[in-house]
Design a protein around this motif. Structure first.
Motif, short mmCIF file in Angstrom:
data_model
loop_
_atom_site.label_atom_id
_atom_site.label_comp_id
_atom_site.label_asym_id
_atom_site.label_seq_id
_atom_site.Cartn_x
_atom_site.Cartn_y
_atom_site.Cartn_z
N VAL A 152 -45.25 -50.94 -94.24
CA VAL A 152 -46.35 -50.12 -94.74
C VAL A 152 -47.69 -50.68 -94.20
CG1 VAL A 152 -47.55 -49.41 -96.85
CG2 VAL A 152 -45.05 -49.40 -96.79
N ILE A 153 -47.82 -52.01 -94.29
CA ILE A 153 -49.05 -52.66 -93.82
C ILE A 153 -49.19 -52.48 -92.30
CG2 ILE A 153 -50.17 -54.92 -93.54
CD1 ILE A 153 -48.78 -55.71 -96.26
N TYR A 154 -48.09 -52.65 -91.59
CA TYR A 154 -48.11 -52.50 -90.13
C TYR A 154 -48.61 -51.10 -89.76
CZ TYR A 154 -46.91 -53.06 -85.28
OH TYR A 154 -47.02 -53.17 -83.92
N SER A 202 -48.38 -63.01 -91.68
CA SER A 202 -48.09 -61.73 -91.02
C SER A 202 -49.34 -60.86 -90.87
CB SER A 202 -47.03 -60.96 -91.80
OG SER A 202 -45.81 -61.63 -91.70
N TYR A 203 -50.29 -60.97 -91.80
CA TYR A 203 -51.51 -60.14 -91.64
C TYR A 203 -52.14 -60.42 -90.28
CZ TYR A 203 -51.73 -59.75 -96.83
OH TYR A 203 -51.48 -59.53 -98.16
N SER A 204 -52.26 -61.72 -89.97
CA SER A 204 -52.98 -62.06 -88.75
C SER A 204 -52.22 -61.57 -87.52
CB SER A 204 -53.28 -63.56 -88.72
OG SER A 204 -52.36 -64.28 -88.00
N SER A 253 -51.85 -64.44 -104.63
CA SER A 253 -51.81 -64.62 -103.18
C SER A 253 -50.61 -65.42 -102.70
CB SER A 253 -53.09 -65.36 -102.77
OG SER A 253 -52.87 -66.19 -101.66
N ASN A 254 -50.10 -65.00 -101.59
CA ASN A 254 -49.24 -65.84 -100.77
C ASN A 254 -50.14 -66.35 -99.67
OD1 ASN A 254 -47.43 -67.01 -99.05
ND2 ASN A 254 -46.36 -65.14 -98.50
N PRO A 255 -50.45 -67.61 -99.54
CA PRO A 255 -49.72 -68.77 -100.04
C PRO A 255 -50.36 -69.52 -101.22
CG PRO A 255 -51.15 -69.48 -98.28
CD PRO A 255 -51.42 -68.01 -98.49
N ILE A 271 -48.14 -57.22 -104.06
CA ILE A 271 -46.70 -57.43 -104.08
C ILE A 271 -46.24 -58.49 -105.11
CG2 ILE A 271 -46.49 -59.12 -102.20
CD1 ILE A 271 -44.25 -56.67 -101.40
N TYR A 272 -47.15 -59.42 -105.46
CA TYR A 272 -46.79 -60.44 -106.46
C TYR A 272 -47.30 -60.10 -107.86
CZ TYR A 272 -45.31 -63.29 -102.51
OH TYR A 272 -44.66 -63.75 -101.38
N GLU A 273 -47.65 -58.84 -108.07
CA GLU A 273 -48.21 -58.38 -109.36
C GLU A 273 -47.49 -58.93 -110.58
OE1 GLU A 273 -47.87 -54.10 -109.70
OE2 GLU A 273 -48.69 -54.10 -111.72
N VAL A 285 -40.71 -53.82 -104.00
CA VAL A 285 -39.74 -54.31 -104.98
C VAL A 285 -39.19 -55.70 -104.62
CG1 VAL A 285 -39.06 -52.01 -105.77
CG2 VAL A 285 -37.86 -53.04 -103.82
N SER A 286 -39.56 -56.20 -103.43
CA SER A 286 -38.96 -57.45 -102.94
C SER A 286 -39.09 -58.61 -103.92
CB SER A 286 -39.61 -57.88 -101.62
OG SER A 286 -39.18 -57.05 -100.58
N LYS A 287 -40.31 -58.86 -104.36
CA LYS A 287 -40.56 -60.10 -105.13
C LYS A 287 -40.28 -59.89 -106.62
CE LYS A 287 -42.42 -61.29 -101.13
NZ LYS A 287 -42.00 -62.27 -100.17
C1 PLP Z 1 -48.40 -61.26 -99.37
C2 PLP Z 1 -47.21 -60.50 -98.94
N1 PLP Z 1 -47.32 -59.19 -98.71
C3 PLP Z 1 -46.30 -58.44 -98.32
C4 PLP Z 1 -45.05 -59.01 -98.13
C5 PLP Z 1 -43.97 -58.08 -97.65
O1 PLP Z 1 -42.80 -58.11 -98.33
P1 PLP Z 1 -41.68 -57.01 -98.05
O2 PLP Z 1 -41.84 -56.56 -96.64
O3 PLP Z 1 -40.39 -57.69 -98.31
O4 PLP Z 1 -41.96 -55.89 -99.02
C6 PLP Z 1 -44.86 -60.37 -98.34
C7 PLP Z 1 -43.56 -61.02 -98.08
O5 PLP Z 1 -43.43 -62.20 -97.91
C8 PLP Z 1 -45.96 -61.14 -98.77
O6 PLP Z 1 -45.85 -62.45 -99.02
#
Ligand code: PLP
Length: 383
Positions: free
Chosen positions: A85-87, A109-111, A156-158, A190-192, A221-223
């Motif tokens: 979706v972000i891509y 991955s954003y960068s 946030s990740n990380p 995503i970490y809501e 739904v991943s996390k």
């Molecule tokens: C901050 C953040 N956004 C988005 C995602 C994307 O997760 P997914 O593609 O599994 O939905 C991740 C996965 O590591 C993430 O850490």
């Protein structure tokens, strides 16, 4: 580091793997059962590109229930994970040299995604003293007439940093003051559901109905539901942007698996108590590690409010010497040294912050204690 960890494990070394970006729990049973039912019921055909109606209706209901956002199924995009979706959002909008503002430390991955689509990443520095929180003044200074996107990720990740309603409000004020610079805001929630200490989750779209034509709220739904392998992520946003993203997806992979979509709908519509139970486990693990790390001198670890990572400041350890006489020149070398000592972590450089490291605590208490013992010993051996 994940690859090197795999090699070390394959050679029979004992390594505590703290590089993982996914919960260590299984997908809850009722979700997997929904997938099995979907197969039995023949839900095995193409779905609409932007997701099955059943799933998009579940997403609309989720946004209303959890976030107070009113949206419709034509303003929803479903992809193969939040990542897709972000891509697609960046691919649909970025022109060569467009600037994307991202507070450090950021999800790596954003960068890469920004770079692959011709955008220019503009990191906005944060500090451990301020809990890695974006400061409104720094945001205001970073905005130019080339700004195309601002990315906000909370928790946030990380770093695990989560913004309160008041903090988000200060960002809204800055965006409103700069409203003629017509940039989008990608809000990655995503970490809501992994948010600690009773903090109430807030997302930007709730606070700024006047900016809805510029906000893309991404989730997945991943996390929350331990569904990383099912590959379902989604977003709601302005219809022209969603339509552009859908057009791209049509020629990329059409849509994510119909079975995964049925499972994701069951996750969103179903009972949420397991999500809360797992969040409490993550909070206990955070507290366990913070308590263990408090006695390690040279490593400062701000207390995160969410997600399942710690992001210690290890700048004091750079320049020290190992027992073998090797000088630790940077965070990559420190991570390498820790791997030799039996703990695998990710260097902060990958997240735009050299001199730091990320540890994932998506593992058992026993493994966390072992990791803390090994890190303490490794740091104490440095001179
Ligand atoms: C901050 C953040 N956004 C988005 C995602 C994307 O997760 P997914 O593609 O599994 O939905 C991740 C996965 O590591 C993430 O850490």
């Amino acid at each position: 580091m994940a690859e090197r960890t795999r090699q070390a494990l394959a050679q029979g070394k004992s390594v505590v793997d703290m590089t993982l970006g996914e919960p260590d729990f299984p997908t809850p049973e009722h979700i997997s059962e929904a997938a099995v039912r979907a197969i039995a019921e023949g839900k095995t055909r193409y779905t609409p590109i932007n997701g099955s109606v059943q799933l998009r209706e579940a997403i609309v209901a989720k946004f209303k229930r959890d976030n107070g956002i009113s949206t419709t199924i034509s303003e929803i995009s479903v992809g193969c994970g939040g990542k897709q979706v972000i891509y697609q959002a960046f691919l649909a909008t970025l022109n060569q040299g467009d600037e994307v503002l991202i507070p450090t430390p950021y999800w790596a991955s954003y960068s890469d995604i920004v770079g692959m689509n011709g955008g220019k990443l503009v990191p906005i520095q944060t500090s451990p003293e301020e809990g890695y929180a974006l400061q409104p003044g720094a945001l205001e200074e970073a905005i130019t007439n080339r700004t195309k996107w601002l990315v906000l990720n909370s928790p946030s990740n990380p770093s695990g940093t989560a913004y309160t309603r008041d903090q988000l409000q200060t960002f809204v004020d800055v965006i409103r003051r700069n409203r003629n610079q017509k940039f989008f805001v990608l809000v990655d929630d995503i970490y809501e559901h992994i948010l600690f200490d009773g903090i109430q989750f807030t997302t930007l779209a709730q606070l700024a109905p006047d900016l809805l034509d510029r906000i893309l709220t991404v989730n997945g739904v991943s996390k929350a539901y331990s569904m990383t392998g099912w590959r379902v992520g989604y977003a709601c946003g302005p219809r022209p942007l969603i339509e552009a993203m859908t057009k791209i997806q049509m020629q990329v992979n059409s849509h994510t698996s119909s079975i995964s979509q049925a499972a994701a709908a069951a996750a969103l519509d179903g009972p949420q108590d397991e999500v809360r139970r797992r969040c409490a486990i993550f909070q206990n693990r955070r507290d366990l590690l913070l308590q263990r790390f408090a006695s390690i001198s040279g490593m400062r670890t701000p207390k995160p409010e969410g997600a399942f990572y710690l992001f210690p400041d290890i700048r004091e350890l750079i320049g020290r010497k190992t027992a073998a006489g090797q000088v630790i020149e940077n965070d990559m070398e420190f991570a390498s040294y820790l791997l030799d000592e039996g703990v695998s972590v990710v260097p902060g450089s990958g997240f735009g912050m050299p001199g730091f490291m990320r540890l994932s605590y998506a593992t058992s208490d026993e493994q966390l204690h072992l990791a803390a013992d090994r890190i303490k010993t490794a740091v104490e051996k440095l001179t």
